[in-house]
Design a protein around this motif. Structure first.
Motif, PDB file in Angstrom:
ATOM      1  N   LYS A   1    -104.793 -21.631  44.273  1.00 23.86           N
ATOM      2  CA  LYS A   1    -105.461 -22.649  43.472  1.00 23.86           C
ATOM      3  C   LYS A   1    -104.560 -23.141  42.340  1.00 23.86           C
ATOM      4  O   LYS A   1    -104.609 -24.325  41.963  1.00 23.86           O
ATOM      5  CB  LYS A   1    -106.763 -22.092  42.879  1.00 23.86           C
ATOM      6  CG  LYS A   1    -107.816 -21.712  43.898  1.00 23.86           C
ATOM      7  CD  LYS A   1    -109.033 -21.147  43.200  1.00 23.86           C
ATOM      8  CE  LYS A   1    -110.087 -20.687  44.197  1.00 23.86           C
ATOM      9  NZ  LYS A   1    -111.269 -20.101  43.506  1.00 23.86           N
ATOM     10  N   PHE A   2    -103.756 -22.221  41.784  1.00 26.38           N
ATOM     11  CA  PHE A   2    -102.898 -22.591  40.663  1.00 26.38           C
ATOM     12  C   PHE A   2    -101.467 -22.909  41.115  1.00 26.38           C
ATOM     13  O   PHE A   2    -100.794 -23.737  40.493  1.00 26.38           O
ATOM     14  CB  PHE A   2    -102.858 -21.446  39.639  1.00 26.38           C
ATOM     15  CG  PHE A   2    -104.193 -21.085  39.077  1.00 26.38           C
ATOM     16  CD1 PHE A   2    -104.743 -21.811  38.037  1.00 26.38           C
ATOM     17  CD2 PHE A   2    -104.904 -20.003  39.579  1.00 26.38           C
ATOM     18  CE1 PHE A   2    -105.984 -21.476  37.509  1.00 26.38           C
ATOM     19  CE2 PHE A   2    -106.138 -19.665  39.056  1.00 26.38           C
ATOM     20  CZ  PHE A   2    -106.683 -20.405  38.020  1.00 26.38           C
ATOM     21  N   ALA A   3    -100.982 -22.229  42.161  1.00 22.80           N
ATOM     22  CA  ALA A   3     -99.566 -22.347  42.534  1.00 22.80           C
ATOM     23  C   ALA A   3     -99.285 -23.610  43.329  1.00 22.80           C
ATOM     24  O   ALA A   3     -98.271 -24.290  43.091  1.00 22.80           O
ATOM     25  CB  ALA A   3     -99.142 -21.117  43.330  1.00 22.80           C
ATOM     26  N   GLU A   4    -100.150 -23.961  44.271  1.00 23.10           N
ATOM     27  CA  GLU A   4     -99.859 -25.111  45.129  1.00 23.10           C
ATOM     28  C   GLU A   4     -99.781 -26.430  44.361  1.00 23.10           C
ATOM     29  O   GLU A   4     -98.903 -27.262  44.644  1.00 23.10           O
ATOM     30  CB  GLU A   4    -100.894 -25.180  46.249  1.00 23.10           C
ATOM     31  CG  GLU A   4    -100.725 -24.069  47.275  1.00 23.10           C
ATOM     32  CD  GLU A   4    -101.735 -24.166  48.406  1.00 23.10           C
ATOM     33  OE1 GLU A   4    -102.680 -24.997  48.280  1.00 23.10           O
ATOM     34  OE2 GLU A   4    -101.591 -23.432  49.408  1.00 23.10           O
ATOM     35  N   PRO A   5    -100.635 -26.696  43.363  1.00 29.82           N
ATOM     36  CA  PRO A   5    -100.450 -27.934  42.593  1.00 29.82           C
ATOM     37  C   PRO A   5     -99.119 -27.984  41.838  1.00 29.82           C
ATOM     38  O   PRO A   5     -98.630 -29.077  41.538  1.00 29.82           O
ATOM     39  CB  PRO A   5    -101.640 -27.935  41.627  1.00 29.82           C
ATOM     40  CG  PRO A   5    -102.672 -27.107  42.290  1.00 29.82           C
ATOM     41  CD  PRO A   5    -101.922 -26.048  43.010  1.00 29.82           C
ATOM     42  N   LEU A   6     -98.538 -26.817  41.546  1.00 23.54           N
ATOM     43  CA  LEU A   6     -97.249 -26.783  40.858  1.00 23.54           C
ATOM     44  C   LEU A   6     -96.074 -26.783  41.826  1.00 23.54           C
ATOM     45  O   LEU A   6     -94.919 -26.758  41.394  1.00 23.54           O
ATOM     46  CB  LEU A   6     -97.177 -25.528  39.967  1.00 23.54           C
ATOM     47  CG  LEU A   6     -98.195 -25.451  38.821  1.00 23.54           C
ATOM     48  CD1 LEU A   6     -98.061 -24.113  38.103  1.00 23.54           C
ATOM     49  CD2 LEU A   6     -98.019 -26.605  37.851  1.00 23.54           C
ATOM     50  N   GLY A   7     -96.359 -26.741  43.121  1.00 27.50           N
ATOM     51  CA  GLY A   7     -95.297 -26.768  44.111  1.00 27.50           C
ATOM     52  C   GLY A   7     -94.751 -25.404  44.483  1.00 27.50           C
ATOM     53  O   GLY A   7     -93.678 -25.315  45.102  1.00 27.50           O
ATOM     54  N   PHE A   8     -95.466 -24.340  44.179  1.00 23.50           N
ATOM     55  CA  PHE A   8     -95.019 -22.988  44.513  1.00 23.50           C
ATOM     56  C   PHE A   8     -95.756 -22.500  45.761  1.00 23.50           C
ATOM     57  O   PHE A   8     -96.926 -22.820  45.981  1.00 23.50           O
ATOM     58  CB  PHE A   8     -95.271 -22.026  43.355  1.00 23.50           C
ATOM     59  CG  PHE A   8     -94.541 -22.396  42.084  1.00 23.50           C
ATOM     60  CD1 PHE A   8     -93.231 -22.822  42.130  1.00 23.50           C
ATOM     61  CD2 PHE A   8     -95.176 -22.320  40.859  1.00 23.50           C
ATOM     62  CE1 PHE A   8     -92.548 -23.162  40.979  1.00 23.50           C
ATOM     63  CE2 PHE A   8     -94.507 -22.661  39.699  1.00 23.50           C
ATOM     64  CZ  PHE A   8     -93.194 -23.094  39.752  1.00 23.50           C
ATOM     65  N   ARG A   9     -95.047 -21.708  46.551  1.00 21.10           N
ATOM     66  CA  ARG A   9     -95.618 -21.150  47.780  1.00 21.10           C
ATOM     67  C   ARG A   9     -96.025 -19.694  47.539  1.00 21.10           C
ATOM     68  O   ARG A   9     -95.299 -18.935  46.889  1.00 21.10           O
ATOM     69  CB  ARG A   9     -94.617 -21.230  48.936  1.00 21.10           C
ATOM     70  CG  ARG A   9     -94.382 -22.638  49.445  1.00 21.10           C
ATOM     71  CD  ARG A   9     -93.440 -22.647  50.640  1.00 21.10           C
ATOM     72  NE  ARG A   9     -92.099 -22.219  50.265  1.00 21.10           N
ATOM     73  CZ  ARG A   9     -91.163 -23.039  49.768  1.00 21.10           C
ATOM     74  NH1 ARG A   9     -91.426 -24.336  49.600  1.00 21.10           N
ATOM     75  NH2 ARG A   9     -89.966 -22.592  49.460  1.00 21.10           N
ATOM     76  N   CYS A  10     -97.159 -19.334  48.110  1.00 21.78           N
ATOM     77  CA  CYS A  10     -97.682 -17.964  47.989  1.00 21.78           C
ATOM     78  C   CYS A  10     -98.009 -17.461  49.391  1.00 21.78           C
ATOM     79  O   CYS A  10     -98.726 -18.128  50.152  1.00 21.78           O
ATOM     80  CB  CYS A  10     -98.929 -17.945  47.106  1.00 21.78           C
ATOM     81  SG  CYS A  10     -99.650 -16.309  46.889  1.00 21.78           S
ATOM     82  N   VAL A  11     -97.477 -16.288  49.747  1.00 16.35           N
ATOM     83  CA  VAL A  11     -97.639 -15.715  51.082  1.00 16.35           C
ATOM     84  C   VAL A  11     -98.154 -14.285  50.931  1.00 16.35           C
ATOM     85  O   VAL A  11     -97.712 -13.546  50.033  1.00 16.35           O
ATOM     86  CB  VAL A  11     -96.307 -15.733  51.867  1.00 16.35           C
ATOM     87  CG1 VAL A  11     -96.471 -15.041  53.216  1.00 16.35           C
ATOM     88  CG2 VAL A  11     -95.824 -17.173  52.064  1.00 16.35           C
ATOM     89  N   SER A  12     -99.063 -13.896  51.808  1.00 16.96           N
ATOM     90  CA  SER A  12     -99.583 -12.528  51.811  1.00 16.96           C
ATOM     91  C   SER A  12     -98.992 -11.747  52.966  1.00 16.96           C
ATOM     92  O   SER A  12     -98.749 -12.298  54.051  1.00 16.96           O
ATOM     93  CB  SER A  12    -101.107 -12.528  51.909  1.00 16.96           C
ATOM     94  OG  SER A  12    -101.520 -13.086  53.143  1.00 16.96           O
ATOM     95  N   ILE A  13     -98.760 -10.454  52.737  1.00 20.30           N
ATOM     96  CA  ILE A  13     -98.233  -9.559  53.762  1.00 20.30           C
ATOM     97  C   ILE A  13     -99.185  -8.364  53.833  1.00 20.30           C
ATOM     98  O   ILE A  13     -99.218  -7.523  52.931  1.00 20.30           O
ATOM     99  CB  ILE A  13     -96.805  -9.091  53.431  1.00 20.30           C
ATOM    100  CG1 ILE A  13     -95.850 -10.285  53.389  1.00 20.30           C
ATOM    101  CG2 ILE A  13     -96.330  -8.071  54.444  1.00 20.30           C
ATOM    102  CD1 ILE A  13     -94.426  -9.908  53.031  1.00 20.30           C
TER     103      ILE A  13
END
Length: 722
Positions: free
Chosen positions: A381-393
């Motif tokens: 919710k916060f990272a994608e508008p800033l252009g950051f990618r978040c991945v879960s493992i």
């Protein structure tokens, strides 16, 4: 026949065994024995009364004879016949009078009595020595000390601080006391204290009464009273405006806040901090120091007011300080560490083809798959508008899928310890440029046996940008500088409790951390009403569960916790037969089944979730109105996290727990938690329970709950919780 020693010993042993066995005495027999004992005591009392009265008569005769001047022989006046006593009376016969006339015979009798007394005393001494040798010294059979009398003596001398109504000397019919304010004192003008409107009304009434009673000078005195009141109020207002003490912290600007205001602010939100150079908490999002772009996203997401942990932790994390956050479940810890993380990686160069395979900038570790996926959802919710990618493992998905998700790199990785270690050992992931590490639910990771995995992950981080273990680690300006091309590594740990193993990890990897504690660590939040019921047996508990669900007092979703996986399906079938839609969640479920169960409850398709402790930590299901512990948790920490699934985000909730004899190990801790809760009632049955009177002594490392052994994929534990 000669005596057989073995036969004698056998009979003696049988007799001793028979005597040692408890003998049942019927009620009639007990009443008869009690009556006989009472009768003997009464006879003994009467005999003593007779002996005392006879002794008093003899004493009176002796003193009367001495007063009359008569000679007294052996305490008896001459002319009076003394009753025969002692050994001489035993030797006297019917002709005792002639013995008195025969001096020689009297002397012989006296010698015989002395010899008998000496023989008897020697025998008694020998018997007492034998008793003390073989039986020990003789002690009092019954003590005359009374603890109740002792307590009465001590309490009588204590001063009583309670207010006695009879000591009130005010007159009920006096109008001066008729409308007396409860809160006469308090703060200064403007905040309902000494010079508020109620105080002005009291002053006017007093002036009016004086004017009525004093006809000659009443008006002048009343006028003087009101002038003095207005003058004092003006001085108080001026002093309050000058010092700022007359206004609440919410009415002041940030530059007007004083040390006293910050102390009141922390008390209002239950914030306690420890460490050097800790900044003040933020009062609102506008004073947080976050970039405007991120604040717009916060407002868009719907975070109107920051929670207590967010108010305290975000300003500290923005100063590049290591942090330990101790907060109860459901307090908003996810946003508290996500927002400073995004600010941190915003200052780092963007990922390109040259560095996308060097690993993430930030790493978040959580104990369970569900919590990892929940953090990932919140982070996007916060990272994608800033252009950051978040991945879960996490486990439950193939490694190929996760490697494919990392093909373009990721600034943030959220993972469980077991699967992350597996990726590192297989060279599928490196942490060359990772400089921000967050451990969420650290105590839970230790409980699940992830201590070695966490240490391997932390040891795999680069060491070139470690903070110094000196006072420089508390200097925000120094820690914000770059070390070569990297910034200092920042480590944060969030936990609900601080067991020794968590403290060991914090001491090894964190540098001069600031410690933020919200409320009391390990206690339930005040928004959850806790109820306990002693119900033994599965059938009785299922019947009571049906009564609770059928009362229509609680709206879905509802969570029912059990301790064993096989009980999940059994309890779920019973709830389904009651007419409720139900899903289960435990360690034997596949990852797809787990995700589908949580999605079903969150969307409202299923009304009841039956789960083990797998759903006890970090799982956020909105608007849970009721938590039922069908089986009490094996430790008080798991119980605290279970009931924390309700009463979240400031809302209220109810937690009902069924107790039995098998829960004696946690009754003491449960009693303490209920006693400290302001909205929960401690039942008398739990207060008086024997197991709740003292803390049980546990050996070894303690019991590990069912989740530690069963929450892994493929039914395993340890690394299996990927």
């Amino acid at each position: 026949m000669p005596l057989d020693v073995e036969e004698i010993l056998r009979k003696k042993k049988a007799a001793d065994a028979a005597a040692a066995k408890p003998r049942f005495i019927p009620k009639a027999e007990r009443e008869r024995l009690a009556a006989e004992k009472a009768k003997q005591e009464e006879q003994e009392r009467q005999r003593k009364t007779v002996d005392d009265s006879q002794r008093r008569r003899e004493e009176e005769k002796k003193w009367e004879a001495r007063a009359n001047g008569l000679p007294v022989s052996n305490g008896v006046p001459n002319g009076a016949v003394a009753p025969p006593t002692g050994p001489r009376a035993m030797n006297q016969t019917s002709g005792g009078g002639s013995r008195g006339r025969d001096g020689r015979e009297g002397r012989d009798g006296k010698k015989n009595s002395k010899a008998e007394n000496a023989k008897r005393s020697a025998a008694e001494i020998e018997d007492s020595l034998l008793r003390s040798r073989y039986l020990g010294p003789e002690v009092n059979k019954q003590s005359s000390f009374s603890a109740k009398k002792k307590r009465m003596r001590t309490t009588e001398k204590k001063f009583n601080f309670e207010w006695d109504v009879e000591e009130d000397t005010s007159r009920d019919n006096d109008p001066l006391y008729a409308s007396q304010s409860v809160n006469r004192g308090g703060s200064l003008a403007g905040v309902g204290g000494e010079f508020d409107e109620e105080a002005e009304q009291r002053a006017r009434k007093r002036a009016r009464m004086i004017e009525q009673r004093d006809i000659e000078h009443g008006k002048e005195r009343a006028k003087g009273i009101m002038e003095d009141f207005y003058r004092a109020r003006a001085r108080a207002k001026e002093r309050a405006e000058r010092t700022g003490l007359g206004r609440h912290w919410s009415d002041k600007d940030l530059n007007e806040m004083r040390e006293r205001d910050w102390r009141i602010f922390k008390e209002d939100f239950g914030i306690a901090t420890k460490g050097g150079a800790i900044p003040n908490p933020m009062r609102s999002w506008g004073e947080s120091g976050l970039p405007r772009r991120l604040l717009d996203i916060v407002d868009k997401v719907g975070y109107k007011e920051p929670s207590a942990i967010q108010r305290a932790a975000i300003p500290i994390a923005l100063q590049a300080r290591d942090l330990i956050g101790v907060a109860v479940t459901g307090s908003g810890k996810t946003a508290a560490f996500l927002l400073p993380l995004l600010v941190y990686i915003s200052d780092l160069p963007p990922l390109t083809e040259a560095n996308k395979n060097d690993g993430p900038y930030a790493l978040i570790i959580a104990p369970t798959r569900e919590l990892v996926q929940q953090i990932e959802t919140e982070a996007k919710k916060f990272a994608e508008p800033l252009g950051f990618r978040c991945v879960s493992i996490v486990g439950g998905h193939s490694l190929e899928e996760q490697v494919f998700a990392l093909r373009n790199g990721a600034e943030i990785i959220v993972a469980t310890p077991g699967r992350l270690v597996d990726c590192i050992e297989r060279r599928l992931l490196v942490l060359v440029q990772c400089c921000y590490i967050i451990m969420d639910e650290a105590d839970r990771m230790i409980d699940l046996g992830f201590e070695d995995s966490v240490n391997k992950i932390l040891d795999a981080l680069p060491v070139t940008n470690e903070k110094p273990d000196t006072d420089e680690a508390e200097n925000a300006q120094l820690m914000k500088r770059y070390v070569g091309k990297d910034r200092y590594r920042q480590t944060m740990m969030y936990t609900a409790t601080m067991p020794p193993l968590v403290e060991k990890i914090a001491k090894k990897y964190l540098r001069r951390p600031a410690i933020v504690t919200i409320g009391n660590a390990g206690e339930a939040v005040d928004t959850v009403e806790q109820r306990v019921e002693f119900i033994s047996g599965e059938d009785r508990r299922k019947k009571r569960l049906q009564e609770i669900l059928g009362s229509a007092a609680y709206a879905p979703p509802i969570i029912v916790f059990v301790n064993i996986k096989r009980n999940c399906d059994a309890v779920a079938r019973d709830i389904k037969s009651m007419g409720w839609s139900v899903v289960t969640l435990h360690g034997s479920k596949t990852q797809e089944q787990r995700e589908a169960a949580l999605a079903s409850v969150r969307s409202g398709q299923s009304q009841v979730l039956v789960a083990t402790d797998l759903a006890g930590r970090g799982i956020d299901v909105p608007d849970v109105s009721l938590v039922i512990n069908f089986n009490m948790a094996t430790n008080i920490e798991s119980y605290t996290h279970r009931i924390g699934r309700t009463g979240r985000a400031g809302k209220s909730g109810v937690a009902i727990t069924f107790l039995g004899n098998e829960d004696s190990d946690v009754l003491y801790d449960l009693k303490q938690i209920l006693s400290k809760s302001s909205i929960s009632k401690l039942p008398d049955e739990l207060r008086r329970h024997e197991a709740a009177q003292s803390r049980p002594v546990r050996g070894g490392a303690g019991k590990r709950d069912e989740a530690a052994a069963s929450e892994g994929s493929k039914g395993g534990g340890g690394k299996g919780t990927w």
